[in-house]
Design an enzyme around this catalytic site. Structure first.
Site, PDB file in Angstrom:
ATOM      1  N   SER A 194       0.807  -0.987  -0.152  1.00 56.15           N
ATOM      2  CA  SER A 194       0.320  -0.222  -0.006  1.00 56.15           C
ATOM      3  C   SER A 194       0.501   1.426  -0.636  1.00 56.15           C
ATOM      4  O   SER A 194       0.239   2.211  -0.460  1.00 56.15           O
ATOM      5  CB  SER A 194      -0.669   0.422   1.597  1.00 56.15           C
ATOM      6  OG  SER A 194       0.012   0.323   2.112  1.00 56.15           O
ATOM      7  N   HIS A 195       2.272   1.296   0.318  1.00 55.26           N
ATOM      8  CA  HIS A 195       2.822   2.654  -0.185  1.00 55.26           C
ATOM      9  C   HIS A 195       4.137   1.898  -0.902  1.00 55.26           C
ATOM     10  O   HIS A 195       4.702   2.666  -0.338  1.00 55.26           O
ATOM     11  CB  HIS A 195       3.471   2.629   1.700  1.00 55.26           C
ATOM     12  CG  HIS A 195       3.134   3.393   2.453  1.00 55.26           C
ATOM     13  ND1 HIS A 195       2.374   2.409   3.421  1.00 55.26           N
ATOM     14  CD2 HIS A 195       2.668   4.125   2.778  1.00 55.26           C
ATOM     15  CE1 HIS A 195       1.255   3.509   4.351  1.00 55.26           C
ATOM     16  NE2 HIS A 195       1.283   4.425   4.094  1.00 55.26           N
ATOM     17  N   GLU A 200      -9.360  -0.530   3.780  1.00 53.77           N
ATOM     18  CA  GLU A 200      -9.673  -1.565   3.888  1.00 53.77           C
ATOM     19  C   GLU A 200     -11.228  -2.003   4.088  1.00 53.77           C
ATOM     20  O   GLU A 200     -11.958  -2.897   4.346  1.00 53.77           O
ATOM     21  CB  GLU A 200      -9.714  -1.824   5.753  1.00 53.77           C
ATOM     22  CG  GLU A 200      -7.376  -2.183   5.183  1.00 53.77           C
ATOM     23  CD  GLU A 200      -7.481  -2.993   7.143  1.00 53.77           C
ATOM     24  OE1 GLU A 200      -7.275  -4.370   6.721  1.00 53.77           O
ATOM     25  OE2 GLU A 200      -6.229  -2.123   7.498  1.00 53.77           O
TER      26      GLU A 200
END
Lengths: 345, 345
Positions: B47-48, B188
């Site tokens: 996610s990064h 999420e």
């Protein structure tokens, strides 16, 4: 008219101070220790109020705290100031160093206070609240006794490691939080055991690392941190910053040193002070007014700020006095009359 | 032999750097931003990782980040150093100031870095890990977008407010944690909504402040902090220290400024650096060796340290290369060929 068992803040302070000087604690130290104990009682933090008197007298009787310790300040003009409590209580050491810490934070923007070799029994909100009154943001943390397992582990290694923060507000009271990084206090598990009641899930694991609601199994196992692995990480940070980094005890060594948990722990503490005016200067904004936008918005949606209940109790106690039970008053009398001999009764 | 879609760390770094310079980001900034994005991919923090490329290009296309910003350091020799990102990405600003921050922490014992007016999209572990590599303990925190209600409240006011800590270790990797103070990431909840699945209890409240497992109601209500009122207090502290205290945006103002959550947020950040050698000096102990006693004991009871999985992924990626999907490689090609025009496709 006052209730029969009401005592004023000032009168209780004088009585507690006398108890400490009577057993040989130096006047300045007696004043500092009495102040935090009576502040706890005043704020209706009963577990940190005059209930702590007996624990303090017991470490004095055991010779595990030095009643004649004179806090020694080590200051080279840098941003880290040290005060050696010399085996005395932590509070006189903090108050001895408060002025230089505040001055240094105002000058450098940020400063740290290392408290070495102290007997630590008080809540941390005293320190951060005092600094917030001086217009500073403050953090305070310390280890304790190893009662708590790291997330995913089963053996006690971390302390209940309190973590406190203060932020100045324009009104009567600052923003202050102060909490244990364990889910619950060890004393609460003990109370459940005595009452024969199960503890809530999530408080502890047994000696095999399995979740338990049996207080007996919990006391023989390990307590858990709040917030799962995140709380465990914060508790580990407290051990590292306020134990290892200072070259002072971490919670396991504090427990080994005292040889058990019957007496209050001895270790160090770390206090950070930050001056919002220095940090905000180039922005042209008023950091305290900015902070108020958030804090009043939290209140406006009906959420309670940390310490609100404590501040309400304080306002009431300062106006009406502090209510003590017959047993509490009788204990004060006994401590005053007998000093350390009161412990033998 | 490498799998078909394996790419070396160095090769991916070069490609990502090229993408940023192609769209007009100055070389030093392109290098810094590429470094944190590829580090995320390398550590399998998907996610990064390169997932963030599109978000970065979108803020560039929207003119909400300055590709030609030159970080400006303001340093009066005190313990607080400032770097003005001038509306550019946060990472070049941090790396521009890193050296002076490290030098100041070593000299004064503690130093703080204020990052002003930056576009912030990366994890905070980059900063604290870099400082731990320099032998310093470090804390980093920043606000984000107001998605999270304070404990007992119902309206979004706090950000997901990450909080990170680093501590030097003698081995290959430091002790590092970095987590959101919200229970879950907003993404999420969005993923649960798309999958038509309920979210776990405790993640969010609906617009009336009632607990909900309906992702739609959660997105229209507010997320919750980890650890109940304790996590809420820490999140509030992050708003005050890394927002109000710096005179930079808190999460609510950051959201108002960007006019929604489609683009990455702009705000400030606070980094604290502490030199354990300075703090421990008078104790005669080695603070790093003391810290190892705790950290190895945590591992010895089978508990995992934060970031362990990330470091394992890193070791694998540096030895074997980074695995990318066909779609990821195709996106890299498209960004390389088309620059900001790739967003129109």
């Amino acid at each position: 008219m006052a209730e029969p068992n009401m005592i004023s803040y000032e009168a209780l302070l004088a009585r507690v101070e006398t108890i400490f000087t009577t057993v040989g604690v130096l006047p300045a130290a007696a004043k500092a220790v009495a102040k935090v104990i009576v502040a706890g009682e005043r704020d209706h933090c009963k577990s940190h109020g005059i209930y702590r008197l007996e624990g303090c007298l017991r470490v004095l009787a055991a010779g595990k705290v030095n009643p004649e310790a004179l806090p020694e300040i080590h200051d080279a003009g840098a941003s880290v100031i040290e005060v050696d409590a010399k085996g005395g209580f932590s509070n006189p050491a903090f108050y001895a160093a408060r002025e230089v810490l505040v001055a240094r934070a105002r000058k450098h923007g940020i400063a740290a206070l290392v408290i070495r070799d102290c007997l630590h029994f008080s809540a941390l909100w005293h320190d951060v609240e005092a600094l917030a009154e001086d217009g500073l943001a403050a953090l305070s943390m310390c280890p304790s006794y190893a009662f708590v397992a790291p997330a995913g582990g089963k053996e006690p290694l971390l302390g209940t490691n309190p973590f406190a923060f203060g932020w100045p507000r324009p009104g009567a009271f600052p923003y202050v939080f102060d909490f244990a990084t364990s889910v619950a206090a060890r004393g609460e598990i003990e109370l459940h055991r005595r009452a024969g009641k199960p503890i809530p899930e999530g408080w502890a694991v047994d000696a095999d690392g399995h979740p338990t609601t049996d207080p007996e199994a919990a006391l023989g196992g390990a307590m858990l941190t709040f917030g799962g692995h995140k709380g465990s990480a914060i508790s580990t940070m407290v051990e590292l910053l306020a134990g290892a980094m200072l070259g002072e005890f971490m919670s396991k060594e504090a427990l080994d040193f005292m040889g058990g948990t019957d007496l209050l722990p001895r270790h160090g503490a770390l206090v950070l002070a930050l001056d919002p005016r220095v940090f905000a200067a180039r922005s042209g904004r008023d950091p305290i007014a900015e902070g108020e936008k958030l804090l009043t918005a939290i209140g406006a949606q009906g959420a309670r700020l940390p310490s609100e209940r404590r501040f309400a109790a304080r306002a009431k106690a300062m106006a009406e006095g502090i209510a003590l039970s017959e047993a509490e008053l009788a204990q004060l009398d006994r401590f005053e009359r007998l000093g350390l001999d009161a412990l033998k009764a």
